[in-house]
Enzyme design. Structure first.
Site, PDB file in Angstrom:
ATOM      1  CG  ASN A   1      40.682  40.718  38.626  1.00 48.57           C
ATOM      2  OD1 ASN A   1      40.063  40.441  37.594  1.00 48.57           O
ATOM      3  ND2 ASN A   1      40.929  39.834  39.587  1.00 48.57           N
ATOM      4  CD  GLU A   2      47.309  44.973  36.737  1.00 45.01           C
ATOM      5  OE1 GLU A   2      47.076  45.795  37.631  1.00 45.01           O
ATOM      6  OE2 GLU A   2      48.401  44.379  36.639  1.00 45.01           O
ATOM      7  N   PRO A   3      43.390  47.843  37.046  1.00 46.41           N
ATOM      8  CG  PRO A   3      44.408  49.813  37.760  1.00 46.41           C
ATOM      9  CD  PRO A   3      44.692  48.366  37.455  1.00 46.41           C
TER      10      PRO A   3
ATOM     11  CB  SER B   1      39.176  44.329  36.670  1.00 48.15           C
ATOM     12  OG  SER B   1      40.412  44.100  36.052  1.00 48.15           O
TER      13      SER B   1
END
Ligand code: F6R
Length: 641
Positions: free
Chosen positions: A162-164, A166
């Site tokens: 879950n990258e920035p 998310s």
């Protein structure tokens, strides 16, 4: 958290954060919790549901669980596991797939029934992804929900993938990987271009549904993101910060990963502290930076208004404090990293005698040396010291196939000109191996050897620019690296033996080394561990009584100014030499040479920025203005003066 200090701490830390001196102690505690869960559930005839992570971070924990299984009979028969994520496009057979990682690191070593182990399917068709993700979530629900979710954290603040960006309600889905995440994975995949662009990951919302969550983090490269997750507002920019809303979430971090937390970084803001000389130095440097004032211009009010009134009382006045710290910083600066002959050395970082020192520079991979201390190496050589540079690993895993192909074509051409049948057949064999293995395949021993030789050549031409002869270079090719892959290295006695032999042969007066505080599974950290074991084994040797160890921080990193015990200033010309030295490492132009630097150009910029930033910092404290500075910290556990 009920104590007054605990309450003050709570003002900064928005979740339960535990600091450990050593990752081993943290892993033991988490393993205890997992064992307890498994045993309780087994007694009730129920399953224990674990959420598992991959990456370097949990490897030690998995080792501890395997140990308990093998030595203490802990059974995983009643365990069901769900992995957080999988690279999209990789089958479970691919060596870098997370399924393969889990098989290697845990599943094949314990008795978990294979049908109980779930990892998202990275090979599912695009149009079936949605259904597959829903089915994954349903399987978690059907298993009764996750009891303990283990997490690592990426430098972007990602949990799972879950990258920035998310949100807290995100669910299991296909995502695009952040460029920093891809560059961090570049070495595993032998080049950033091979790293998949997408992954399937559980969402933040899915993770938050676990009954308990335990996030682990080691090494100083995680320090900034740990502080942002624990102390910052919850934000999509740092997905791990959403864990603050979970009642049963703990962060277990080592002191390096926790080093940016306020309680570690600015302890005087959190509660009463003991003003050791180190803390006083850190605090005064911080105050000067915070207020944008040189050290000698700080006044009493500056101290008392910034949580340092007790220090002021203890030391008497700002004037005294300022002078003391100014002198300490001033005395770290030296253009004589091997000591200045026939000079009064009482306030110098290195001693004057012996005037010609045996200096041993340990470089975990070729290029770590020049990137971090190229200017210092140049000075040592120029000032007549007996310098040896030892490249501890071959660094062959970081050489792209294109470079190996170019080298083998050259060998082939030469061999044909010379009609050397043996060489021709060798070159043909390696060419064929390169064709057959493809971008993701493992390198044969011949390819690895060739790639290692490419890096040796680069190290030699870089060193030559720094006025070091090839005869001053040693290539140790430590076996742990030759046998391993990134994140799966394991050192052994053979590595320590080679280090012991090097030390006994060189008997150095000074050693320059790196790796302290790095991720424990990284090459520099493993090399540092090997060094420290070797030094302990040799502690009674007479030369050790007269040996100093200077730590450099490594490419793309630098010590904070308050940590520097020796600052070696570089003139613009010397700095130029260093940059040219870095450029000799041609095979590394498209690799990730250091955190955040995605190519050679960035690496160049990063080195110049860091060394220049250190110089600018010294200048801002009111000290002399230099073009660039390389910083070193003294490390002396049990060593002589
Ligand atoms: C792995 C995962 C990632 C990693 C993170 C840290 O399943 O989901 O979030 O936990 O990238 O990786 P390491 O541990 O290699 O630093």
């Amino acid at each position: 958290m009920k104590t007054p200090e605990g309450q003050i701490l709570r003002r900064y830390e928005r979740m339960d954060t535990r600091l450990f001196d050593d990752p081993g102690a943290a892993c033991k505690e988490v393993a205890d919790a997992i064992e307890q869960l498994i045993l309780e559930r087994a007694a009730e005839g129920r399953s224990a549901v674990l959420g598992l992570a991959t990456g370097s971070t949990p490897v030690r924990l998995y080792k501890e669980l395997i140990r308990r299984h093998k030595e203490e009979g802990l059974s995983f028969q009643n365990v069901v596991s769900f992995n957080l994520d999988e690279y999209y496009g990789l089958s479970g057979e691919h060596p870098e797939s997370y399924r393969c990682f889990m098989e290697d690191q845990l599943f094949t070593h314990v008795d978990i029934p294979r049908e109980n182990t779930y990892v998202p399917d990275g090979m599912v068709d695009r149009d079936a992804v949605l259904a597959s993700c829903k089915a994954y979530e349903q399987a978690i629900v059907d298993a009764g929900g996750i009891d303990i979710q283990l997490l690592g954290i990426g430098r972007t603040g990602h949990i799972g993938f879950n990258e920035p960006g998310s949100g807290p309600g995100s669910r299991t889905r296909l995502v695009t990987l952040d460029s920093l995440t891809r560059s961090d994975a570049a070495r595993d995949f032998l080049g950033e271009e091979n790293v998949p662009r997408h992954a399937i990951t559980m969402g933040v919302g899915t993770i938050l549904e676990a009954k308990k969550i335990c996030l682990l983090a080691w090494g100083d490269s995680k320090a900034a993101v740990i502080a942002a997750s624990v102390e910052g507002e919850p934000t999509e920019a740092v997905p791990a910060s959403f864990l603050q809303s979970h009642e049963e979430c703990i962060f277990c971090v080592d002191t390096a990963a926790g080093s940016h937390l306020t309680r570690q970084r600015y302890p005087w803001l959190v509660g009463p502290i003991e003003w050791t000389p180190e803390v006083a130095r850190k605090a005064v440097v911080w105050l000067s930076q915070k207020l944008g004032k040189p050290l000698l211009k700080l006044v009493d009010e500056d101290y008392s208004e910034n949580g340092m009134a007790d220090l002021l009382t203890e030391k008497g006045s700002a004037y005294k404090l300022n002078i003391k710290q100014f002198n300490i910083a001033q005395h770290t600066i030296t253009g004589w990293p091997g000591g200045k002959p026939e000079a009064d050395d009482s306030n110098r970082p290195e001693r004057a005698i012996p005037s010609v020192k045996r200096s041993l520079i340990l470089s975990p991979e070729p290029k770590d040396d020049v990137c971090s201390l190229g200017g210092t190496m140049h000075r040592l050589a120029n000032q007549g010291h007996d310098v040896t540079v030892a490249y501890l690993t071959s660094g062959n895993l970081a050489v792209p196939d294109t470079d190996a192909r170019r080298a083998i074509e050259l060998i082939m051409e030469l061999a044909r000109e010379r009609e050397d049948a043996g060489e021709i057949s060798f070159a043909q064999k390696v060419e064929q191996q390169l064709d057959e293995k493809g971008a993701f395949g493992e390198d044969s021993s011949e390819i690895r050897h060739l790639k290692g030789l490419i890096r040796r050549g680069e190290a030699r031409s870089s060193a030559r620019l720094l006025e070091l002869e090839p005869s001053q270079l040693r290539f140790l090719d430590l076996p742990f690296y030759e046998k391993g892959r990134y994140r799966r290295f394991q050192s052994a006695q053979a590595d320590v033996d080679l280090m012991v032999q090097l030390l006994e042969e060189t008997q150095p007066h000074q050693i320059f080394a790196m790796g302290l505080g790095h991720d424990p599974l990284s090459v520099p950290a493993i090399c540092f561990q090997i060094l420290s074991t070797a030094l302990t084994a040799l502690k009674d040797d007479s030369w050790m009584k007269d040996c100093r160890v200077w730590l450099y921080r490594g490419p793309g990193r630098e010590w904070d100014v308050h940590e520097i015990d020796m600052a070696v200033p570089l003139s613009p010309d010397e700095f130029e030499f260093k940059i040219r030295g870095i450029y000799q490492h041609q095979s590394q132009r498209s690799q990730t040479p250091s955190p955040g630097a995605k190519n050679m150009r960035n690496s160049w910029t990063e080195v110049s920025e860091l060394n220049r930033a250190t110089a600018a910092f010294y200048d801002s404290l009111g000290l002399a203005e230099y073009e660039a500075i390389e910083g070193f910290k003294r490390w002396s556990p049990g060593l002589g003066s």
